[in-house]
Design a protein around this motif. Structure first.
Motif, PDB file in Angstrom:
ATOM      1  N   ILE A  89     104.952 -11.631 -19.921  1.00  0.00           N
ATOM      2  CA  ILE A  89     103.904 -11.985 -18.589  1.00  0.00           C
ATOM      3  C   ILE A  89     103.807 -10.896 -16.835  1.00  0.00           C
ATOM      4  O   ILE A  89     105.040 -10.417 -16.304  1.00  0.00           O
ATOM      5  CB  ILE A  89     104.979 -13.300 -17.583  1.00  0.00           C
ATOM      6  CG1 ILE A  89     104.565 -14.391 -19.048  1.00  0.00           C
ATOM      7  CG2 ILE A  89     104.281 -13.763 -16.425  1.00  0.00           C
ATOM      8  CD1 ILE A  89     105.390 -15.903 -19.106  1.00  0.00           C
ATOM      9  N   THR A  90     102.829 -10.159 -17.305  1.00  0.00           N
ATOM     10  CA  THR A  90     103.297  -9.124 -15.839  1.00  0.00           C
ATOM     11  C   THR A  90     101.601  -9.242 -14.810  1.00  0.00           C
ATOM     12  O   THR A  90     101.557  -8.408 -14.140  1.00  0.00           O
ATOM     13  CB  THR A  90     102.973  -7.958 -16.812  1.00  0.00           C
ATOM     14  OG1 THR A  90     101.668  -7.962 -17.574  1.00  0.00           O
ATOM     15  CG2 THR A  90     103.558  -7.073 -17.415  1.00  0.00           C
ATOM     16  N   GLU A  91     101.138 -10.525 -15.574  1.00  0.00           N
ATOM     17  CA  GLU A  91      99.409 -10.390 -14.178  1.00  0.00           C
ATOM     18  C   GLU A  91      99.832 -11.936 -13.959  1.00  0.00           C
ATOM     19  O   GLU A  91     100.016 -12.598 -14.658  1.00  0.00           O
ATOM     20  CB  GLU A  91      98.117 -10.319 -14.797  1.00  0.00           C
ATOM     21  CG  GLU A  91      98.214  -8.904 -15.447  1.00  0.00           C
ATOM     22  CD  GLU A  91      96.660  -7.963 -16.068  1.00  0.00           C
ATOM     23  OE1 GLU A  91      95.969  -9.316 -15.505  1.00  0.00           O
ATOM     24  OE2 GLU A  91      96.677  -7.314 -16.637  1.00  0.00           O
ATOM     25  N   TRP A  92      99.580 -12.380 -12.814  1.00  0.00           N
ATOM     26  CA  TRP A  92      99.916 -13.565 -12.156  1.00  0.00           C
ATOM     27  C   TRP A  92      98.075 -14.046 -11.416  1.00  0.00           C
ATOM     28  O   TRP A  92      98.007 -12.478 -11.511  1.00  0.00           O
ATOM     29  CB  TRP A  92     100.895 -14.157 -10.973  1.00  0.00           C
ATOM     30  CG  TRP A  92     102.133 -14.285 -11.493  1.00  0.00           C
ATOM     31  CD1 TRP A  92     102.570 -13.977 -12.942  1.00  0.00           C
ATOM     32  CD2 TRP A  92     103.462 -13.964 -10.679  1.00  0.00           C
ATOM     33  NE1 TRP A  92     104.223 -13.145 -12.434  1.00  0.00           N
ATOM     34  CE2 TRP A  92     104.521 -13.755 -11.287  1.00  0.00           C
ATOM     35  CE3 TRP A  92     103.178 -14.443  -9.490  1.00  0.00           C
ATOM     36  CZ2 TRP A  92     105.428 -14.000 -10.972  1.00  0.00           C
ATOM     37  CZ3 TRP A  92     104.860 -14.880  -8.847  1.00  0.00           C
ATOM     38  CH2 TRP A  92     105.411 -14.605  -9.774  1.00  0.00           C
ATOM     39  N   GLU A  93      98.194 -15.395 -11.694  1.00  0.00           N
ATOM     40  CA  GLU A  93      96.668 -16.027 -10.875  1.00  0.00           C
ATOM     41  C   GLU A  93      97.597 -17.297  -9.796  1.00  0.00           C
ATOM     42  O   GLU A  93      97.889 -17.752 -10.243  1.00  0.00           O
ATOM     43  CB  GLU A  93      95.926 -16.804 -11.866  1.00  0.00           C
ATOM     44  CG  GLU A  93      95.153 -15.669 -12.528  1.00  0.00           C
ATOM     45  CD  GLU A  93      94.593 -16.273 -13.796  1.00  0.00           C
ATOM     46  OE1 GLU A  93      94.165 -17.508 -13.169  1.00  0.00           O
ATOM     47  OE2 GLU A  93      94.198 -15.589 -15.151  1.00  0.00           O
ATOM     48  N   CYS A 115      99.945 -19.642 -11.400  1.00  0.00           N
ATOM     49  CA  CYS A 115      99.949 -19.377 -14.011  1.00  0.00           C
ATOM     50  C   CYS A 115      99.826 -17.737 -13.849  1.00  0.00           C
ATOM     51  O   CYS A 115      99.414 -17.320 -13.207  1.00  0.00           O
ATOM     52  CB  CYS A 115      98.896 -20.297 -14.100  1.00  0.00           C
ATOM     53  SG  CYS A 115      97.408 -19.991 -13.591  1.00  0.00           S
ATOM     54  N   ASP A 116     100.301 -18.041 -15.541  1.00  0.00           N
ATOM     55  CA  ASP A 116      99.901 -16.430 -15.960  1.00  0.00           C
ATOM     56  C   ASP A 116      98.224 -17.439 -16.599  1.00  0.00           C
ATOM     57  O   ASP A 116      98.035 -18.234 -16.866  1.00  0.00           O
ATOM     58  CB  ASP A 116     100.547 -15.740 -16.849  1.00  0.00           C
ATOM     59  CG  ASP A 116     101.191 -16.622 -17.875  1.00  0.00           C
ATOM     60  OD1 ASP A 116     100.968 -17.748 -17.724  1.00  0.00           O
ATOM     61  OD2 ASP A 116     101.137 -16.256 -19.104  1.00  0.00           O
ATOM     62  N   GLU A 117      97.710 -16.322 -17.213  1.00  0.00           N
ATOM     63  CA  GLU A 117      96.567 -16.602 -17.739  1.00  0.00           C
ATOM     64  C   GLU A 117      96.783 -17.615 -19.432  1.00  0.00           C
ATOM     65  O   GLU A 117      95.441 -18.436 -19.133  1.00  0.00           O
ATOM     66  CB  GLU A 117      95.750 -14.710 -18.776  1.00  0.00           C
ATOM     67  CG  GLU A 117      94.614 -15.560 -19.235  1.00  0.00           C
ATOM     68  CD  GLU A 117      93.384 -14.025 -20.000  1.00  0.00           C
ATOM     69  OE1 GLU A 117      92.613 -14.126 -20.252  1.00  0.00           O
ATOM     70  OE2 GLU A 117      94.810 -13.220 -20.072  1.00  0.00           O
ATOM     71  N   PRO A 153     105.300  -9.287 -10.848  1.00  0.00           N
ATOM     72  CA  PRO A 153     104.217  -9.434 -11.674  1.00  0.00           C
ATOM     73  C   PRO A 153     103.767  -7.906 -11.453  1.00  0.00           C
ATOM     74  O   PRO A 153     104.069  -7.411 -10.314  1.00  0.00           O
ATOM     75  CB  PRO A 153     103.347 -10.720 -11.590  1.00  0.00           C
ATOM     76  CG  PRO A 153     103.632 -10.389 -10.111  1.00  0.00           C
ATOM     77  CD  PRO A 153     104.966 -10.553 -10.028  1.00  0.00           C
TER      78      PRO A 153
END
Length: 374
Positions: A89-93, A115-117, A153
């Motif tokens: 999990i390297t990208e968050w929103e 969250c993540d995608e 992230p």
């Protein structure tokens, strides 16, 4: 998997028209598609793993009864899918904004939603309005990592321009890259779901309260010279071909961006024709590379001004192409927008060396969604 030959259909199969002219096109949807746009949220289903992590502001996680948690709109959520490698999990929103809920002081509560995608990571926390700053956000991000055992992230996406300073400052202090983008689709759809199942049931909910941080929709500006194409056309692809194009990202290098169609709950018949815009230029490779850094979120036909609008980032809007206004071209643009609505906002942008090429240099799958209700 073999590379896909990109071959969208155009009604006008004669010589491509100049970039500023509209290629004649009509749409024939095989049947009205259904687009449920539903995300299966782990905390809303009966399949929660016993190892899922929960926390609330006033109850120890180990003492929570799951039914009580699901029924309590004041609860805060801390969830990590136990089947997912935390390192992946390297990208968050992120959304950090006020909610239509009053606290005991009669002031609007703020909430951090992360969250993540894939929604493998989900986190929510309420805050009073007098602690909204970059330090609070930075500390919250660190707390998420410590609590769920995930690394910081590499990137954090957010979609509200008003929060850019706070979010960017917190990210920069943590060494995380902030990305302003409306391609936070998992987050937006989750906020829609939370509005119905959480906020409206909260004891402090204020019916009719409007978001104080509404999304911007500025007047479109002139397209930068490096983003110009030479020719363009309205095109269509069967949904089955769109899915193949998305899957081809795994097997060949191509500029662009995809969507998790299964997660987004997009339920469209394979034969349904998905509307798109094909752009052709002899400099397709550099054009696609430039476009790749824009966080493209949608293309729309502005019927009144006889032009196409390209939206990117949070609030950047470009006049992407123009056409001579006439009853015929107006009808074609209206048909393109109608086809997009019939597909629940799903459409695509493709960049090619010429409009009759079987190769696609850049491909962006786009979903035009209304702003969240909060």
């Amino acid at each position: 998997m073999a590379s896909l030959s990109f071959n969208p259909t155009r009604i006008n199969q004669t010589s491509p028209q100049p970039f500023t002219n509209l290629t004649k096109f009509s749409f024939h949807l095989s049947k009205p598609p259904t687009n449920k746009k539903h995300i299966q949220l782990p905390h809303c289903t009966s399949s929660l793993s016993e190892s899922s992590l929960f926390s609330t502001s006033n109850i120890e996680a180990s003492t929570i009864d799951q039914d009580d948690f699901l029924d309590d709109p004041t609860s805060e959520l801390s969830f990590l899918d136990p089947e997912v490698d935390p390192q992946s999990i390297t990208e968050w929103e992120i959304d950090f904004c006020s909610r239509p809920i009053l606290d005991i002081r009669g002031k609007k509560m703020w909430e951090l939603v992360v969250c993540d995608e894939s929604l493998s990571l989900q986190y929510t926390k309420y805050f009073p309005n007098n602690v909204i700053n970059s330090v609070t956000l930075k500390n919250a991000v660190v707390s998420i990592c410590d609590e769920l055992g995930v690394p910081l992230p590499e990137k954090i996406r957010f979609f509200r321009s008003q929060m850019q300073t706070i979010i960017s400052r917190a990210c920069n202090e943590l060494g995380v890259k902030p990305i302003s983008s409306r391609r936070c689709l998992s987050l937006v759809l989750w906020l829609e779901e939370r509005y119905e199942t959480v906020y409206t049931r909260h004891p402090g909910f204020q019916k009719g309260s409007k978001p104080i941080l509404a999304l911007d929709n500025p007047f479109p500006m002139e397209l930068p010279e490096n983003l110009y194409g030479e020719k363009w056309a309205f095109v269509q692809l069967p949904f089955s071909a769109v899915k193949e194009e998305v899957s081809s990202f795994e097997t060949k290098f191509i500029f662009g961006a995809t969507l998790d169609l299964e997660l987004l709950g997009i339920d469209i018949d394979d034969e349904t024709l998905i509307p798109g815009l094909a752009v052709a230029t002899s400099r397709a490779q550099p054009l696609a590379a430039w476009m790749n850094g824009l966080e493209i979120c949608s293309v729309e036909a502005d019927i009144s001004k006889a032009c196409l609008i390209l939206s990117a980032g949070i609030s950047t809007r470009y006049i992407y192409a123009t056409y001579k206004k006439s009853p015929v071209t107006t009808g074609e643009a209206e048909a393109w927008e109608a086809a997009k609505r019939a597909c629940g906002g799903l459409h695509f942008l493709a960049i090619q060396e010429n409009l009759d090429s079987d190769d696609c240099i850049g491909f962006w799958l786009l979903l035009d969604l209304p702003p969240p209700p909060v």
